[in-house]
Design a protein around this motif. Structure first.
Motif, PDB file in Angstrom:
ATOM      1  N   ILE A   1      -6.587   8.254  -4.323  1.00 29.45           N
ATOM      2  CA  ILE A   1      -5.031   8.371  -3.935  1.00 29.45           C
ATOM      3  C   ILE A   1      -4.971   9.061  -2.616  1.00 29.45           C
ATOM      4  O   ILE A   1      -4.109   8.873  -1.658  1.00 29.45           O
ATOM      5  N   GLU A   2      -5.732  10.296  -2.228  1.00 25.39           N
ATOM      6  CA  GLU A   2      -5.513  11.166  -1.194  1.00 25.39           C
ATOM      7  C   GLU A   2      -6.203  10.369   0.079  1.00 25.39           C
ATOM      8  O   GLU A   2      -5.316  10.613   1.045  1.00 25.39           O
ATOM      9  N   THR A   3      -6.904   9.546  -0.398  1.00 24.43           N
ATOM     10  CA  THR A   3      -7.679   8.856   1.203  1.00 24.43           C
ATOM     11  C   THR A   3      -6.698   7.953   1.556  1.00 24.43           C
ATOM     12  O   THR A   3      -6.262   7.646   2.822  1.00 24.43           O
ATOM     13  N   GLN A   4      -6.182   7.220   0.568  1.00 24.68           N
ATOM     14  CA  GLN A   4      -5.077   5.902   0.650  1.00 24.68           C
ATOM     15  C   GLN A   4      -3.797   6.553   1.484  1.00 24.68           C
ATOM     16  O   GLN A   4      -3.482   6.019   2.649  1.00 24.68           O
ATOM     17  N   ILE A   5      -3.211   7.741   1.020  1.00 20.64           N
ATOM     18  CA  ILE A   5      -2.041   8.291   1.810  1.00 20.64           C
ATOM     19  C   ILE A   5      -2.259   8.887   3.144  1.00 20.64           C
ATOM     20  O   ILE A   5      -1.569   8.749   3.990  1.00 20.64           O
ATOM     21  N   LYS A   6      -3.376   9.699   3.486  1.00 21.86           N
ATOM     22  CA  LYS A   6      -3.923  10.101   4.662  1.00 21.86           C
ATOM     23  C   LYS A   6      -3.971   8.887   5.775  1.00 21.86           C
ATOM     24  O   LYS A   6      -3.820   9.109   6.818  1.00 21.86           O
ATOM     25  N   THR A   7      -4.616   7.722   5.161  1.00 17.53           N
ATOM     26  CA  THR A   7      -4.747   6.535   6.139  1.00 17.53           C
ATOM     27  C   THR A   7      -3.562   6.079   6.563  1.00 17.53           C
ATOM     28  O   THR A   7      -3.381   5.521   7.821  1.00 17.53           O
ATOM     29  N   LEU A   8      -2.581   6.009   5.604  1.00 17.37           N
ATOM     30  CA  LEU A   8      -1.234   5.356   6.275  1.00 17.37           C
ATOM     31  C   LEU A   8      -0.739   6.626   7.010  1.00 17.37           C
ATOM     32  O   LEU A   8       0.222   6.114   7.977  1.00 17.37           O
ATOM     33  N   ASN A   9      -0.877   7.652   6.532  1.00 16.77           N
ATOM     34  CA  ASN A   9      -0.173   8.796   7.669  1.00 16.77           C
ATOM     35  C   ASN A   9      -0.566   8.614   9.021  1.00 16.77           C
ATOM     36  O   ASN A   9       0.147   8.823  10.112  1.00 16.77           O
ATOM     37  N   ASP A  10      -2.030   8.511   9.221  1.00 17.21           N
ATOM     38  CA  ASP A  10      -2.434   8.431  10.563  1.00 17.21           C
ATOM     39  C   ASP A  10      -2.090   7.108  11.474  1.00 17.21           C
ATOM     40  O   ASP A  10      -1.944   7.015  12.472  1.00 17.21           O
ATOM     41  N   LYS A  11      -1.790   5.951  10.392  1.00 16.29           N
ATOM     42  CA  LYS A  11      -1.385   4.839  11.213  1.00 16.29           C
ATOM     43  C   LYS A  11       0.049   4.676  11.557  1.00 16.29           C
ATOM     44  O   LYS A  11       0.498   4.270  12.639  1.00 16.29           O
TER      45      LYS A  11
ATOM     46  N   ALA B   1       4.323  10.583   1.603  1.00 16.26           N
ATOM     47  CA  ALA B   1       4.625   9.298   0.917  1.00 16.26           C
ATOM     48  C   ALA B   1       6.158   9.235   0.630  1.00 16.26           C
ATOM     49  O   ALA B   1       6.425   7.984   0.815  1.00 16.26           O
ATOM     50  N   LEU B   2       6.791  10.154   0.956  1.00 10.84           N
ATOM     51  CA  LEU B   2       8.353   9.944   0.812  1.00 10.84           C
ATOM     52  C   LEU B   2       8.718   9.424   2.271  1.00 10.84           C
ATOM     53  O   LEU B   2       9.710   8.623   2.260  1.00 10.84           O
ATOM     54  N   LEU B   3       8.137   9.931   3.329  1.00  8.00           N
ATOM     55  CA  LEU B   3       8.857   9.387   4.619  1.00  8.00           C
ATOM     56  C   LEU B   3       8.114   7.784   4.809  1.00  8.00           C
ATOM     57  O   LEU B   3       8.879   7.134   5.461  1.00  8.00           O
ATOM     58  N   LEU B   4       7.005   7.634   4.408  1.00  4.70           N
ATOM     59  CA  LEU B   4       6.699   6.265   4.750  1.00  4.70           C
ATOM     60  C   LEU B   4       7.428   5.110   3.906  1.00  4.70           C
ATOM     61  O   LEU B   4       7.852   4.257   4.171  1.00  4.70           O
ATOM     62  N   ARG B   5       7.854   5.717   2.543  1.00  4.87           N
ATOM     63  CA  ARG B   5       8.729   4.903   1.822  1.00  4.87           C
ATOM     64  C   ARG B   5      10.117   4.418   2.331  1.00  4.87           C
ATOM     65  O   ARG B   5      10.662   3.541   2.297  1.00  4.87           O
ATOM     66  N   ASN B   6      10.726   5.688   2.978  1.00  6.87           N
ATOM     67  CA  ASN B   6      12.039   5.613   3.670  1.00  6.87           C
ATOM     68  C   ASN B   6      11.900   4.692   4.974  1.00  6.87           C
ATOM     69  O   ASN B   6      13.030   3.798   5.070  1.00  6.87           O
TER      70      ASN B   6
ATOM     71  N   GLU C   1       4.227   5.446  -5.661  1.00  7.13           N
ATOM     72  CA  GLU C   1       4.339   5.149  -7.096  1.00  7.13           C
ATOM     73  C   GLU C   1       3.202   6.092  -7.801  1.00  7.13           C
ATOM     74  O   GLU C   1       3.352   6.415  -8.955  1.00  7.13           O
ATOM     75  N   SER C   2       2.069   6.385  -7.001  1.00  9.80           N
ATOM     76  CA  SER C   2       0.830   6.953  -7.615  1.00  9.80           C
ATOM     77  C   SER C   2       1.108   8.548  -7.631  1.00  9.80           C
ATOM     78  O   SER C   2       0.162   9.159  -8.112  1.00  9.80           O
ATOM     79  N   LEU C   3       2.105   9.146  -7.030  1.00 10.39           N
ATOM     80  CA  LEU C   3       2.233  10.598  -6.912  1.00 10.39           C
ATOM     81  C   LEU C   3       2.450  11.038  -8.304  1.00 10.39           C
ATOM     82  O   LEU C   3       1.757  12.047  -8.575  1.00 10.39           O
ATOM     83  N   PRO C   4       3.076  10.398  -9.048  1.00 10.39           N
ATOM     84  CA  PRO C   4       3.220  11.032 -10.732  1.00 10.39           C
ATOM     85  C   PRO C   4       1.884  11.054 -11.445  1.00 10.39           C
ATOM     86  O   PRO C   4       1.394  12.003 -12.033  1.00 10.39           O
ATOM     87  N   LEU C   5       0.835   9.993 -11.066  1.00 11.26           N
ATOM     88  CA  LEU C   5      -0.179   9.789 -11.673  1.00 11.26           C
ATOM     89  C   LEU C   5      -1.226  10.810 -10.960  1.00 11.26           C
ATOM     90  O   LEU C   5      -1.876  11.271 -11.615  1.00 11.26           O
ATOM     91  N   TYR C   6      -0.855  11.029  -9.868  1.00 15.01           N
ATOM     92  CA  TYR C   6      -1.750  12.275  -9.065  1.00 15.01           C
ATOM     93  C   TYR C   6      -1.467  13.475  -9.693  1.00 15.01           C
ATOM     94  O   TYR C   6      -2.691  13.926 -10.164  1.00 15.01           O
ATOM     95  N   GLU C   7      -0.415  13.877  -9.971  1.00 17.05           N
ATOM     96  CA  GLU C   7      -0.134  15.080 -10.890  1.00 17.05           C
ATOM     97  C   GLU C   7      -0.741  15.101 -12.167  1.00 17.05           C
ATOM     98  O   GLU C   7      -1.336  16.096 -12.874  1.00 17.05           O
TER      99      GLU C   7
ATOM    100  N   ALA D   1       0.838  -1.249  -0.170  1.00 16.13           N
ATOM    101  CA  ALA D   1       0.008   0.139  -0.143  1.00 16.13           C
ATOM    102  C   ALA D   1       0.849   1.223  -0.110  1.00 16.13           C
ATOM    103  O   ALA D   1       0.707   2.294  -0.734  1.00 16.13           O
ATOM    104  N   ILE D   2       1.880   1.337   0.794  1.00 14.71           N
ATOM    105  CA  ILE D   2       2.870   2.249   0.722  1.00 14.71           C
ATOM    106  C   ILE D   2       3.699   2.562  -0.567  1.00 14.71           C
ATOM    107  O   ILE D   2       3.669   3.654  -1.072  1.00 14.71           O
ATOM    108  N   VAL D   3       3.994   1.416  -1.148  1.00 14.20           N
ATOM    109  CA  VAL D   3       4.761   1.622  -2.323  1.00 14.20           C
ATOM    110  C   VAL D   3       3.707   2.220  -3.541  1.00 14.20           C
ATOM    111  O   VAL D   3       3.877   3.056  -4.553  1.00 14.20           O
ATOM    112  N   ASN D   4       2.539   1.366  -3.595  1.00 15.17           N
ATOM    113  CA  ASN D   4       1.516   2.006  -4.592  1.00 15.17           C
ATOM    114  C   ASN D   4       1.370   3.659  -4.349  1.00 15.17           C
ATOM    115  O   ASN D   4       1.144   4.017  -5.220  1.00 15.17           O
ATOM    116  N   ALA D   5       1.261   3.798  -2.992  1.00 13.58           N
ATOM    117  CA  ALA D   5       0.821   5.308  -2.879  1.00 13.58           C
ATOM    118  C   ALA D   5       2.118   6.175  -3.146  1.00 13.58           C
ATOM    119  O   ALA D   5       1.607   7.226  -3.779  1.00 13.58           O
TER     120      ALA D   5
END
Length: 1002
Positions: A657-667, A680-685, A323-329, A317-321
């Protein structure tokens, strides 16, 4: 030339069949076996004769009837109508020709009418069928251009076939460097004969009787030859036995030694297998000790590593989130673009609806049929409407012209009718004029009557004079007879002979009566009465002639003649009026048909309008434009729907995409101030660091599992190796390994002896000495002594053989010397024959060479003089058939072929064309030949289903082209029903398979 009627007495399955009223373009439609090919063949046979039994063409002789043949009624330009009849007779049939002027003839007259064209040329130029057209595809690609050139020259591929045939015949006769051609072979034979002839010329002696001696010597030589062969064979066998004897002895020794190893049983490659198993067991023990130590060390390292499983479980889920940043833009940009396009498209839809100028719901408009079929239907309707308008203009013009002519004739009739006398006056006038004709008859009658009256008066005068003379003569005769009969009466009475008295009385009475009659002339009285009647008639005629003297008759005759001229003119004008009125009525009928067509077309347009939801006034006036606007509006609606769906999809994807990344941040981060990208960058590191731990743990765990599994497999392999070693000892029946190795040594010795025995057996197999002969040779005590005896005998026979050979050579030499004289004569005769045969073959080769040269010159003459005119019209036909895709046909300058120019200027070889285009070129050339090169011979063109390989578009074009052809009647035979709507009803004759005896008529 035009065929009006076909009358078949009996031809194939057709009997007593008549086809009448043939049109300039006539279609014969029918299924298979309906008689189309039979009718086509019948036309050829009547015009050019029945096929002979030696020819390959079908004769179509009836199976159920003795009648064979029929009639053609044909119109020839300048000669009128002719009836051509051909029936069974001589090879090609008996033909008779009857012209409408009464001229009657046979084959010569028919040939004259046909301009001496033969059947082959007619079929090549004016007759199409599927087989001839498909020859275009069966020919080699490199010869296709030459084939089309040949078709352009004579209407078929015969020119190409003739050229190839001539070249083939020439090569069969002679090749410059060949050996197999006839002339080449004869030249070689003639050269050899010439050499033998030169040798024979040197010898020419006598012949003596040495044949018996020759035969005796030859017989003895044959016997010695057989004896020599037998002796030589025996010697060869003895020599071979000397070489073979050691092999036979060694074979016996080896077999004796092998007997001590008969009970030995040892595994194959047993020694090597035992050594291999022992080495494997040692290796497995060593590896087992090493693996045990490595397993202990790896287990201690795993205890020091710990991994956050929850974070790793969310890795995907973190990797997808992340990698979805270019798609988001990208989705944000697409969302903005879709919004702009929707606004622009809304303006276009509004403009199109305003142009269409009527309201249709979007969902209804999207359901409208705007397929290519509807588009073609509207295009056809538009063309029909234009055609109807042109036809109406033409009908209006013709109506005005015919109406003006009719009114002019009516005015002339009215003017003449006003000048005509009533019928009763005309009848009275005719009677009065007839009296004028009667005056001439009366005048002639009066002259005739006066001539008769004068003749009767003369006759009366002559009769009166003759009567006076007769009266005087009768008076004298009466006195004499009366005296005679009176004397008879007196004598009878005096002598009492009463019979004599009666005779005298009767004679006297007769004399008195005759005298009385002679005195009255009945002829004179008749003449007098006739004269009186003639005088009365003369008076009547003179009175009637006096009435005609008043002079009114010439005026009445002139008046009647003028009246009759007016009436004749009135009659002729009335005939013209009837004809003109018929033409006028036909124009009116055409108008009515046009009105019906217009009504039907209007109904069709309204039906199309209903299908397209268009008002009637738009359909009737702007159907094409409205349909184009509907197409554009329909496309715009669909584009709008597509853009809305894309906009919604992009928005939904952004939200996910926004909902997915916010959920991971909260967790895992619990920092709400971070942006989507930072989160997304902090979660991936963080996942990356944990993954490195997990990788190390997994590697150690996998290594531990691998080492454990390897240890288990190694122990299994070690056990299996020991079991296999025990089995191997058991197979050899050995208790210890030392005993096993001894048995291995004995097995090797046995195998070696067997190989040596096999080698010796192979040597014995390849020898020519049989087993029976070997047994016999073993019984001979001294083979060398036996060979010496046989050799001595062979030497004696060879000496005798050589002496006889020398003697035979001398005898043959003498015989040859005696026979050479006759041989020389035979050689000389053979040489002359071979030379004559060579001359004949050389003449044949020269004829073929000249024929090929003439054929080339003829082709060049056609190519330079006549071909340009043919190509001009063929290009017009090809331009029409291909809808200007191919516009020119260009002859090649240095070859018998064509180049075809496309509309873009590119030239194609004939073999580069598609199959259908090559057929279109071929058809264009054939029609050009028939209508241009043979324009003076307006023969009917017969076409038998030659365009079945064309698609519907090409078929429609070729049918349009055929109906444009002028000057030649076209008879089109087809079995394809979908072609019938292309023709008028009167142009189609439908044939049915069951119609064997029938009259087909328009």
């Amino acid at each position: 030339m035009k065929i009006l009627e076909i009358n078949i007495y009996g031809y194939g399955k057709l009997e007593n069949t008549r086809i009448t009223d043939l049109q300039d373009f006539q279609v014969f439609y029918g299924g298979n076996e309906a008689g189309k090919s039979t009718i086509m063949s019948f036309i050829h046979s009547i015009l050019f004769g029945f096929p002979t039994k030696q020819q390959t063409e079908l004769r179509y002789e009836p199976k159920n009837s003795a009648k064979y043949g029929g009639q053609l009624t044909v119109v020839f330009s300048g000669r009128g109508k002719a009836v051509i009849e051909r029936v069974k007779g001589k090879a090609a049939g008996d033909v008779s020709v009857m012209l409408e002027d009464g001229t009657y003839g046979g084959e010569e007259l028919l040939q004259d009418l046909l301009s001496h064209i033969d059947k082959y040329l007619y079929q090549s130029i004016f007759s199409f069928n599927l087989h001839r057209l498909q020859n275009v595809h069966s020919i080699k690609s490199e010869d296709l251009g030459r084939f089309l050139f040949s078709a352009g020259a004579v209407g078929s591929d015969k020119l190409l076939i003739a050229e190839n045939s001539l070249q083939k015949e020439m090569e069969l006769l002679f090749k410059p460097n060949g050996k197999k051609p006839i002339i080449n072979e004869k030249l070689l034979k003639l050269r050899d004969l010439h050499s033998e002839l030169l040798k024979a010329e040197q010898q020419n002696g006598r012949y003596s009787d040495l044949i018996n001696e020759k035969e005796t010597i030859e017989s003895r030589i044959t016997d010695l030859s057989k004896e020599n062969a037998r002796l030589q064979k025996q010697i060869n066998k003895l020599e071979e036995w000397k070489k073979l004897y050691p092999v036979v002895k060694e074979q016996a020794v080896i077999r004796e030694e092998l007997k001590q190893y008969e009970n030995l049983q040892f595994p194959v490659d047993g020694a090597e297998r035992l050594e291999h198993l022992e080495n494997k067991a040692q290796e497995y023990e060593s590896r087992k000790n090493s693996l045990t130590a490595r397993i202990s060390a790896t287990a201690s390292l795993l205890e020091d590593l710990s991994v956050c499983t929850d974070l790793l479980n969310s890795e995907s889920a973190i990797v997808n989130a992340s990698e979805s940043l270019p798609l988001y833009e990208q989705l944000r940009q697409e969302q903005n673009q879709y919004k702009l396009k929707l606004e622009k498209l809304e303006h276009e839809v509004k403009a199109l609806r305003e142009k269409l100028h009527f309201t249709v719901k979007e969902e209804d408009l999207l359901m409208l049929d705007t397929s290519i079929f509807m588009k073609e239907k509207i295009s056809d309707a538009h063309s029909t409407q234009a055609r109807l308008k042109v036809k109406k203009d033409d009908l209006d013009r013709r109506f005005n012209e015919e109406k003006a002519r009719l009114e002019s004739l009516e005015q002339q009739l009215k003017s003449i009718k006003a000048q005509l006398l009533p019928d009763d006056e005309v009848e009275e006038l005719k009677k009065r004029v007839a009296q004028s004709d009667k005056q001439e008859d009366l005048q002639a009658g009066l002259v005739d009557l006066q001539e008769r009256l004068a003749s009767r008066q003369n006759a009366y005068k002559q009769e009166v004079g003759r009567a006076a003379k007769e009266k005087k003569l009768f008076t004298t005769q009466r006195a004499a007879f009366v005296a005679l009969f009176a004397a008879l009466i007196v004598v009878g009475i005096w002598s009492s002979q009463w019979l004599l008295t009666a005779v005298g009385a009767i004679g006297a009475l007769f004399v008195l009566i005759s005298f009385r009659k002679s005195t009255v002339s009945y002829r004179t009285e008749d003449l007098r009465a006739e004269i009186e009647q003639l005088r009365e008639k003369e008076k009547i005629l003179k009175d009637k002639l006096a009435e005609f003297a008043k002079g009114e008759q010439p005026f009445l005759a002139g008046k009647l003649e003028k009246e009759m001229q007016l009436r004749e003119k009135h009659h002729l004008l009335h005939i013209k009026w009837d004809e003109q009125n018929g033409q006028y009525e036909r124009i009116i009928s055409a108008f009515e048909q046009w009105e019906q067509d217009a009504i039907n077309h209007k109904a069709l347009l309204i039906k199309i309008g209903q299908d397209l939801l268009l008002p009637d006034h738009i359909v009737l006036n702007y159907l094409n434009d409205a349909f184009q606007l509907i197409e554009k509006l329909k496309i715009a609606y669909r584009d709008r729907q597509y853009l809305i769906e894309q906009y919604r999809t992009a928005s939904s994807s952004l939200e996910k995409i926004e909902t997915q990344i916010k959920t991971l941040n909260d967790k895992f981060l619990k920092n709400s101030h971070l942006s989507i990208q930072e989160t997304a960058l902090l979660l991936r590191n963080k996942v990356k660091a944990e993954l490195e731990k997990r990788i190390q743990y997994d590697e150690k765990q996998a290594k531990l599992t691998e080492l454990t599994e390897e240890l288990k497999e190694l122990e299994t392999e070690l056990t299996a190796t020991k079991d296999e070693q025990a089995k191997l000892l058991n197979l050899a029946r050995a208790a210890t390994t030392e005993e096993f190795r001894k048995l291995a040594h004995d097995s090797e010795r046995k195998e070696k002896l067997s190989d040596e025995l096999d080698s010796l057996s192979r040597q014995l197999k390849i020898t020519t000495i049989t087993a029976e002969e070997i047994a016999a040779f073993l019984l001979i005590e001294d083979s060398d002594e036996e060979m010496a005896k046989q050799t001595m005998r062979l030497g004696e026979t060879e000496k005798e053989f050589a002496a006889l050979q020398s003697q035979l050579a001398d005898v043959r030499h003498e015989i040859n010397q005696l026979e050479e004289g006759e041989s020389y004569a035979n050689l000389l005769h053979t040489f002359a024959l071979q030379k004559a045969e060579l001359n004949e073959e050389a003449k044949k080769w020269a004829k073929y060479t000249i024929a090929k040269d003439l054929l080339a010159k003829t082709a060049n003459h056609f190519k330079n003089d006549k071909l340009p005119k043919v190509l001009k019209h063929a290009e017009e036909f090809l331009d029409f058939l291909t809808e200007r895709n191919y516009i020119r046909i260009v002859p090649q300058q240095h070859a018998q072929g064509f180049l075809v120019e496309r509309s873009d200027g590119i030239l194609f070889e004939a073999n580069e064309l598609s199959q259908a285009t090559a057929e279109q070129v071929y058809v264009s050339l054939r029609l050009a030949l028939a209508t241009v090169l043979y324009e003076k011979l307006h023969f009917p063109i017969l076409i038998d289903d030659s365009f079945v390989n064309f698609d519907h578009k090409r078929t429609r074009k070729i049918l349009e082209l055929l109906q444009r052809v002028e000057g030649n009647q076209i008879l089109f035979f087809t079995c394809h029903q979908h072609l019938l709507p292309s023709f008028e009803a009167k142009q189609v004759i439908q044939l049915r398979e069951e119609d064997r005896v029938h009259v087909w008529q328009q």
